[in-house]
Design an enzyme around this catalytic site. Structure first.
Site, PDB file in Angstrom:
ATOM      1  N   HIS A  57      -2.828  -2.460   5.655  1.00 42.45           N
ATOM      2  CA  HIS A  57      -1.361  -2.521   5.578  1.00 42.45           C
ATOM      3  C   HIS A  57      -0.829  -1.748   4.357  1.00 42.45           C
ATOM      4  O   HIS A  57      -0.002  -0.849   4.488  1.00 42.45           O
ATOM      5  CB  HIS A  57      -0.913  -3.983   5.439  1.00 42.45           C
TER       6      HIS A  57
HETATM    7  C1  BDR Z   1       0.816  -7.991   3.928  1.00 49.51           C
HETATM    8  O1  BDR Z   1       0.497  -9.326   3.547  1.00 49.51           O
HETATM    9  C2  BDR Z   1      -0.471  -9.326   2.551  1.00 49.51           C
HETATM   10  O2  BDR Z   1      -1.433 -10.304   2.793  1.00 49.51           O
HETATM   11  C3  BDR Z   1      -1.060  -7.947   2.494  1.00 49.51           C
HETATM   12  O3  BDR Z   1      -1.403  -7.635   1.167  1.00 49.51           O
HETATM   13  C4  BDR Z   1       0.044  -7.070   3.017  1.00 49.51           C
HETATM   14  O4  BDR Z   1       0.890  -6.628   1.986  1.00 49.51           O
HETATM   15  C5  BDR Z   1       0.505  -7.831   5.398  1.00 49.51           C
HETATM   16  O5  BDR Z   1       1.290  -8.726   6.128  1.00 49.51           O
END
Ligand code: BDR
Ligand code: CA
Length: 358
Positions: free
Chosen positions: A282
């Site tokens: 992500h």
């Molecule tokens: C986001 O949530 C966090 O756990 C990750 O770092 C990312 O930024 C994904 O939904």
């Protein structure tokens, strides 16, 4: 209207791009940070720490430790709010481990935090680089919302803003409909989107939103990690779901070791929740898009954050009709292979240089 933009400036006139990053470090935030540090023509001018994946103190410690590991201890790290705009933080996320970096041990840093908070750090960075600063937010948006309250002109001071957050016409990862970063502080996300409108920044400079529908197409596998180790000139043993849980990396390169130890935990967590032995990138994708928007195709839309729904709080409700003024450019398509090529070709040699300098 969908468009791709590309960095078309010739090498000879490329300037160093100042980048300010707001993170809740977290495994994928850490990889995003390393990617930014490894990227050419890029200067990370400040790091805001926000509570999210783990508490804010741990995020600060992780950021300082990563900078030490990467040989750039002088980058200013600020401490963000330890609560959201409306109340206490959610409990930490389980997919990053109790300290946020999975099984990895970071070097202890004697680096100090700035004497001002992260909201102030956003404002100072933007004022120091008016019209040039690239902002990247890969955690909850509390600090950025507080920065906007302090400096309402922030959107016009930034060159670009890229946010990892939301889920566009797609399921959530925190509730059935809501994504983690938006869920932690939906009011902050709403304030940010309300401020970054086309009237203020123009239609081309709306914030670019990378949501789960996009980032879930970018899944790191053990093969990618093996390619990364090779690009770093490091030994490695390819990670496998049949390895004993918590097996520690014996890679010869210290950064590769930390990445493998962090990633092993993340891969195990993804495996346990039914995604297979691969983990979504992500935050590294958002960081890559911040430097190179052409890596994704975007489409304008009007996004509202649901703040009151009993079942749908923090959902990113997205209107594609074009009837209302768009307030964001949503990443709708990505070339995942190009992203991984970029990641490996930057982070591999960066890791190799570190071990030579050690
Ligand atoms: C986001 O949530 C966090 O756990 C990750 O770092 C990312 O930024 C994904 O939904
Ligand atoms: Ca994050």
């Amino acid at each position: 209207m969908r468009h791709r933009s590309a960095e078309t400036r010739p090498e000879s006139v490329r300037k160093v791009r100042p980048v300010f990053v707001d993170v809740d470090t977290g495994v994928d935030d850490a990889l995003a940070l390393v990617y930014l540090l490894a990227s050419p023509d890029t200067e990370v001018v400040g790091i805001a720490s926000t509570g999210g994946n783990v508490g804010v103190e741990q995020v600060c410690e992780n950021n300082l430790g990563l900078l030490k590991l990467c040989g750039v201890p002088g980058i200013p790290v600020s401490r963000g709010s330890d609560r959201t705009l409306t109340g206490p933080l959610r409990l930490p996320s389980k997919v990053h481990g109790p300290r946020g970096l999975g099984y990895a041990d970071l070097p202890r840093s004697d680096g100090r935090l700035t004497d001002h908070d992260s909201a102030t750090a956003w404002v100072r960075a933007a004022r120091a680089h008016p019209g040039e600063l690239i902002g990247v937010a890969t955690g909850p948006l509390t600090n950025l919302a507080l920065a906007l309250r302090a400096e309402p002109a922030l959107p016009t001071l930034l060159h670009r803003l890229v946010i990892m957050g939301g889920s566009y016409d797609h399921r959530g990862n925190t509730t059935p409909v809501a994504e983690w970063n938006i869920s932690v502080d939906p009011e902050a996300a709403a304030e940010v989107l309300a401020a970054w409108t086309a009237d203020v920044v123009g239609p081309q400079r709306l914030a670019i939103l990378c949501g789960l529908d996009l980032t879930r197409r970018v899944a790191m596998t053990p093969d990618h990690l093996a390619r990364l180790a090779a690009a770093a000139g490091s030994t490695t043993t390819v990670l496998s779901p049949s390895d004993e849980r918590g097996t520690r990396s014996r890679a010869s390169n210290p950064l590769i070791r930390v990445i493998e130890d962090a990633m092993r935990f993340y891969l195990e967590a993804y495996h346990d929740i039914g995604h297979g032995y691969e983990a979504h990138m992500h935050d590294p994708l958002a960081a890559a898009v911040a430097l190179e928007p052409g890596l994704v195709t975007t489409a304008p839309a009007t996004v509202d954050i649901e703040l009151t729904g009993t079942l749908t709080r923090a959902m990113t409700v997205t209107d594609w009709s074009g009837v209302r003024e768009p307030n964001a450019l949503i990443g709708v398509d990505v070339d995942a292979a190009a992203f991984f090529d970029r990641f490996i070709e930057r982070v591999g040699p960066f890791a190799q240089r570190l071990s030579h300098n050690a």
